[in-house]
Design a protein around this motif. Structure first.
Motif, PDB file in Angstrom:
ATOM      1  N   TYR A 160       0.809  -1.214   0.000  1.00 43.46           N
ATOM      2  CA  TYR A 160       0.000   0.000   0.000  1.00 43.46           C
ATOM      3  C   TYR A 160       0.844   1.267   0.000  1.00 43.46           C
ATOM      4  O   TYR A 160       0.387   2.337   0.374  1.00 43.46           O
ATOM      5  CB  TYR A 160      -0.933  -0.012   1.215  1.00 43.46           C
ATOM      6  N   ALA A 161       2.105   1.143  -0.419  1.00 44.37           N
ATOM      7  CA  ALA A 161       2.977   2.315  -0.521  1.00 44.37           C
ATOM      8  C   ALA A 161       2.457   3.272  -1.593  1.00 44.37           C
ATOM      9  O   ALA A 161       1.781   2.869  -2.534  1.00 44.37           O
ATOM     10  CB  ALA A 161       4.395   1.869  -0.872  1.00 44.37           C
ATOM     11  N   LEU A 162       2.778   4.540  -1.432  1.00 46.01           N
ATOM     12  CA  LEU A 162       2.387   5.533  -2.420  1.00 46.01           C
ATOM     13  C   LEU A 162       3.383   5.528  -3.575  1.00 46.01           C
ATOM     14  O   LEU A 162       4.542   5.149  -3.411  1.00 46.01           O
ATOM     15  CB  LEU A 162       2.337   6.914  -1.776  1.00 46.01           C
ATOM     16  N   MET A 163       2.933   5.970  -4.731  1.00 47.97           N
ATOM     17  CA  MET A 163       3.807   6.017  -5.896  1.00 47.97           C
ATOM     18  C   MET A 163       4.773   7.191  -5.742  1.00 47.97           C
ATOM     19  O   MET A 163       4.357   8.325  -5.528  1.00 47.97           O
ATOM     20  CB  MET A 163       2.980   6.162  -7.176  1.00 47.97           C
TER      21      MET A 163
ATOM     22  N   SER B 241       7.955   9.831  -6.957  1.00 50.57           N
ATOM     23  CA  SER B 241       8.183  10.628  -8.167  1.00 50.57           C
ATOM     24  C   SER B 241       8.969   9.835  -9.199  1.00 50.57           C
ATOM     25  O   SER B 241       8.760   9.984 -10.406  1.00 50.57           O
ATOM     26  CB  SER B 241       8.932  11.921  -7.806  1.00 50.57           C
ATOM     27  N   LYS B 242       9.861   8.947  -8.716  1.00 49.42           N
ATOM     28  CA  LYS B 242      10.635   8.109  -9.632  1.00 49.42           C
ATOM     29  C   LYS B 242       9.718   7.122 -10.343  1.00 49.42           C
ATOM     30  O   LYS B 242       9.878   6.831 -11.533  1.00 49.42           O
ATOM     31  CB  LYS B 242      11.729   7.369  -8.876  1.00 49.42           C
ATOM     32  N   ASP B 243       8.739   6.582  -9.606  1.00 51.02           N
ATOM     33  CA  ASP B 243       7.760   5.688 -10.221  1.00 51.02           C
ATOM     34  C   ASP B 243       6.979   6.416 -11.306  1.00 51.02           C
ATOM     35  O   ASP B 243       6.764   5.885 -12.399  1.00 51.02           O
ATOM     36  CB  ASP B 243       6.783   5.147  -9.170  1.00 51.02           C
ATOM     37  N   ARG B 244       6.549   7.626 -10.996  1.00 50.37           N
ATOM     38  CA  ARG B 244       5.773   8.407 -11.976  1.00 50.37           C
ATOM     39  C   ARG B 244       6.606   8.715 -13.213  1.00 50.37           C
ATOM     40  O   ARG B 244       6.101   8.664 -14.336  1.00 50.37           O
ATOM     41  CB  ARG B 244       5.255   9.694 -11.332  1.00 50.37           C
ATOM     42  N   ASN B 245       7.870   9.028 -13.017  1.00 45.43           N
ATOM     43  CA  ASN B 245       8.752   9.289 -14.166  1.00 45.43           C
ATOM     44  C   ASN B 245       8.922   8.047 -15.028  1.00 45.43           C
ATOM     45  O   ASN B 245       8.964   8.130 -16.261  1.00 45.43           O
ATOM     46  CB  ASN B 245      10.117   9.775 -13.681  1.00 45.43           C
ATOM     47  N   THR B 246       9.006   6.893 -14.379  1.00 43.92           N
ATOM     48  CA  THR B 246       9.126   5.641 -15.123  1.00 43.92           C
ATOM     49  C   THR B 246       7.887   5.378 -15.951  1.00 43.92           C
ATOM     50  O   THR B 246       7.969   4.991 -17.130  1.00 43.92           O
ATOM     51  CB  THR B 246       9.362   4.460 -14.151  1.00 43.92           C
ATOM     52  N   VAL B 247       6.708   5.591 -15.357  1.00 47.58           N
ATOM     53  CA  VAL B 247       5.445   5.395 -16.079  1.00 47.58           C
ATOM     54  C   VAL B 247       5.355   6.353 -17.265  1.00 47.58           C
ATOM     55  O   VAL B 247       4.974   5.958 -18.375  1.00 47.58           O
ATOM     56  CB  VAL B 247       4.239   5.582 -15.142  1.00 47.58           C
ATOM     57  N   LEU B 248       5.730   7.623 -17.046  1.00 43.08           N
ATOM     58  CA  LEU B 248       5.698   8.610 -18.135  1.00 43.08           C
ATOM     59  C   LEU B 248       6.665   8.226 -19.251  1.00 43.08           C
ATOM     60  O   LEU B 248       6.344   8.354 -20.441  1.00 43.08           O
ATOM     61  CB  LEU B 248       6.041  10.000 -17.594  1.00 43.08           C
ATOM     62  N   PHE B 249       7.844   7.768 -18.892  1.00 40.56           N
ATOM     63  CA  PHE B 249       8.840   7.350 -19.876  1.00 40.56           C
ATOM     64  C   PHE B 249       8.301   6.219 -20.742  1.00 40.56           C
ATOM     65  O   PHE B 249       8.387   6.259 -21.980  1.00 40.56           O
ATOM     66  CB  PHE B 249      10.118   6.906 -19.152  1.00 40.56           C
ATOM     67  N   ILE B 250       7.724   5.201 -20.099  1.00 36.65           N
ATOM     68  CA  ILE B 250       7.201   4.058 -20.838  1.00 36.65           C
ATOM     69  C   ILE B 250       6.007   4.460 -21.690  1.00 36.65           C
ATOM     70  O   ILE B 250       5.876   4.001 -22.841  1.00 36.65           O
ATOM     71  CB  ILE B 250       6.816   2.932 -19.856  1.00 36.65           C
ATOM     72  N   CYS B 251       5.152   5.315 -21.159  1.00 29.97           N
ATOM     73  CA  CYS B 251       3.972   5.749 -21.924  1.00 29.97           C
ATOM     74  C   CYS B 251       4.371   6.537 -23.172  1.00 29.97           C
ATOM     75  O   CYS B 251       3.812   6.339 -24.255  1.00 29.97           O
ATOM     76  CB  CYS B 251       3.041   6.586 -21.037  1.00 29.97           C
ATOM     77  N   PHE B 252       5.341   7.443 -23.014  1.00 35.67           N
ATOM     78  CA  PHE B 252       5.807   8.222 -24.162  1.00 35.67           C
ATOM     79  C   PHE B 252       6.445   7.305 -25.207  1.00 35.67           C
ATOM     80  O   PHE B 252       6.165   7.410 -26.405  1.00 35.67           O
ATOM     81  CB  PHE B 252       6.812   9.274 -23.687  1.00 35.67           C
TER      82      PHE B 252
ATOM     83  N   HIS C 245       7.687  -1.780 -11.162  1.00 33.44           N
ATOM     84  CA  HIS C 245       8.180  -0.568 -10.521  1.00 33.44           C
ATOM     85  C   HIS C 245       7.179   0.034  -9.535  1.00 33.44           C
ATOM     86  O   HIS C 245       7.582   0.564  -8.496  1.00 33.44           O
ATOM     87  CB  HIS C 245       8.550   0.493 -11.569  1.00 33.44           C
ATOM     88  N   VAL C 246       5.905   0.013  -9.873  1.00 36.92           N
ATOM     89  CA  VAL C 246       4.909   0.699  -9.046  1.00 36.92           C
ATOM     90  C   VAL C 246       4.440  -0.203  -7.905  1.00 36.92           C
ATOM     91  O   VAL C 246       4.484  -1.433  -8.018  1.00 36.92           O
ATOM     92  CB  VAL C 246       3.698   1.142  -9.886  1.00 36.92           C
ATOM     93  N   PRO C 247       3.991   0.377  -6.774  1.00 38.43           N
ATOM     94  CA  PRO C 247       3.395  -0.433  -5.698  1.00 38.43           C
ATOM     95  C   PRO C 247       2.183  -1.196  -6.218  1.00 38.43           C
ATOM     96  O   PRO C 247       1.526  -0.761  -7.173  1.00 38.43           O
ATOM     97  CB  PRO C 247       2.980   0.621  -4.665  1.00 38.43           C
ATOM     98  N   ARG C 248       1.862  -2.310  -5.584  1.00 39.27           N
ATOM     99  CA  ARG C 248       0.837  -3.199  -6.133  1.00 39.27           C
ATOM    100  C   ARG C 248      -0.522  -2.513  -6.233  1.00 39.27           C
ATOM    101  O   ARG C 248      -1.325  -2.844  -7.107  1.00 39.27           O
ATOM    102  CB  ARG C 248       0.716  -4.473  -5.294  1.00 39.27           C
TER     103      ARG C 248
ATOM    104  N   SER D   7      -2.771  -2.083 -11.556  1.00 40.57           N
ATOM    105  CA  SER D   7      -3.772  -2.067 -12.621  1.00 40.57           C
ATOM    106  C   SER D   7      -3.816  -0.718 -13.337  1.00 40.57           C
ATOM    107  O   SER D   7      -3.831  -0.657 -14.568  1.00 40.57           O
ATOM    108  CB  SER D   7      -5.150  -2.400 -12.046  1.00 40.57           C
ATOM    109  N   VAL D   8      -3.810   0.356 -12.572  1.00 43.84           N
ATOM    110  CA  VAL D   8      -3.890   1.681 -13.199  1.00 43.84           C
ATOM    111  C   VAL D   8      -2.605   1.998 -13.962  1.00 43.84           C
ATOM    112  O   VAL D   8      -2.630   2.619 -15.038  1.00 43.84           O
ATOM    113  CB  VAL D   8      -4.203   2.770 -12.153  1.00 43.84           C
TER     114      VAL D   8
END
Length: 433
Positions: free
Chosen positions: A7-10, A12-23, A147-150, A154-155
């Protein structure tokens, strides 16, 4: 990972990883779909002149299908190395190979300049591009999931899936601009090279942020916990211990590939076979449908998690079946509200956004990429080659053929939803065999 709370929060590094993969994902889809928009022009540039329109069309479809046939080979071979060497090295390889292949396509001499060597080189490059793309898609899901917490699994995967359709939307806009800016002769002469140059440049742009991307924590921990004499054998372990997961993964991949191929890629051409609509309005409706499919992916990703996958998948599949039939009944009746109906269809098709999170949890860490790449690319290879021809032929005789096929796929989705609903719990995502 044991060291990280479920239940950890995402970060900033996680968010950057998601943005990188999405782009990167949006660009990857643009790269792969270039040929779909320029099939006739490219076929005319690289193959002997043919006057029969039907033969030209078939030739174009066959060349597009080559990319699908190469995907299983690339996904399986490189997916194995992703489970042995790491996710990050394979991600770099897929990006560089994609960029290199499209750049080489942009520089290829035509049939008039080089004869039969030209189409041979083009086919080879198309195969290489397809192999890289076959690796990238499952790798993108795995990279984000690990990379992201469980609670964001899904999101996070739904964002990645939505980025693929953003690439399709960008492709629609780009080629609309290109066709309006150049004449047919200009496109045939040199204009067809422009998208390949643009794709090559866009493909390497994500590498500007490469140093901020880390290896998957799951893979790093697995690697550190293994004894030095350990020999990784993803294929052996996969087919020895994960036969059930492979079957379920193939079925889920069939759902994703079928909905994406029919609703996103084939539906405009299939509808034109039996229905007459204003081309400009219909083109805008198709793009609007993709926009709402992006929203649908994120919506289903947000409302689903590892505790209610089955329920959401069942309800979403029922809604998709209902809307697909409503869409075709509306076309048959009048087509006056095509914008609304296409938007609703796209949103309902967004059910594909939650399925990758299920796929990721089917396989343990040390065989995850191999398993996902195998299931996803085999299913996509079959669907990408057979469905365009099969549905195109069937629609000539039965106008509702696309709706019937999606209803069949939706029924499979309902069965899978009931199956997952009755499962007590998924495996831990950091499990290793």
């Amino acid at each position: 990972m044991p060291s990280r709370s479920e239940y950890a929060l995402m970060s900033s590094k996680d968010r950057n990883t998601v943005l990188f993969i999405c782009f990167s994902g949006a660009i990857a889809f643009f790269d792969f779909l270039i040929y779909l928009y320029l099939a006739d022009i490219i076929a005319a540039s690289f193959f002997p002149a043919i006057t029969d329109p039907a033969t030209i069309k078939i030739q174009g479809l066959v060349l597009f299908a080559i990319g699908y046939l190469a995907r299983p080979l690339g996904g399986v071979i490189f997916g194995r190395y992703g489970d042995i060497k790491g996710r990050k090295p394979m991600l770099l390889i897929s990006i560089l190979v994609t960029a290199g292949s499209v750049l080489a396509m942009a520089c290829l001499p035509t049939y008039a300049q080089l004869g039969l060597i030209a189409p041979a080189l083009f086919i080879i490059l198309r195969l290489i591009q397809g192999m890289a793309f076959g690796l990238y898609v499952p790798l993108a899901w795995v990279f984000v999931a690990e990379h992201v917490p469980r609670q964001y699994l899904s999101v996070g995967c739904s964002y990645v899936t939505a980025s693929f359709f953003t690439g399709v939307l960008f492709s629609n806009a780009f080629f609309l601009w290109l066709s309006n800016s150049m004449t047919v002769d200009q496109l045939a002469d040199y204009g067809w090279r422009i998208p390949f140059f643009v794709a090559a440049i866009l493909s390497v742009l994500p590498l500007l942020g490469w140093r901020w991307i880390d290896e998957s924590p799951f893979f790093a921990q697995m690697k550190n916990s293994k004894p030095k004499e350990y020999v990784a054998k993803p294929f052996t372990l996969l087919f020895k211990h994960c036969k059930h997961s492979i079957f379920i993964g193939m079925v889920l991949a069939l759902i994703v590939s079928s909905i994406t191929t029919v609703v996103v890629l084939l539906l405009p051409d299939l509808i034109e076979l039996r229905f007459t609509l204003d081309s400009d309005l219909f083109g805008f409706s198709h793009s609007l449908g993709i926009v709402f499919m992006i929203f649908g992916c994120v919506f289903y990703g947000i409302i689903s998690n590892h505790q209610n996958f089955g329920k959401i998948l069942t309800i979403g599949s029922i809604l998709l079946i209902a809307q697909m039939f409503a869409f075709f009944y509306h076309l048959q009746a009048s087509g006056d509200y095509i914008l609304i109906m296409y938007a609703l269809l796209g949103f309902c098709a967004g059910i594909v956004g939650m399925i990758p999170a299920i796929l990721v949890q089917l396989f343990p860490t040390n065989v995850r990429l191999t398993g996902m790449a195998f299931c996803y690319n085999i299913a996509y290879g079959i669907v990408g080659v057979l469905v365009p021809f099969g549905l195109g032929y069937a629609t000539l005789y039965v106008s509702f053929s696309p709706a019937l096929y999606i209803a069949f796929i939706g029924f499979i989705g309902i069965i899978m939803g009931v199956y997952f609903y009755n499962l007590p719990e998924f495996k831990k995502i950091d499990e290793v065999i």
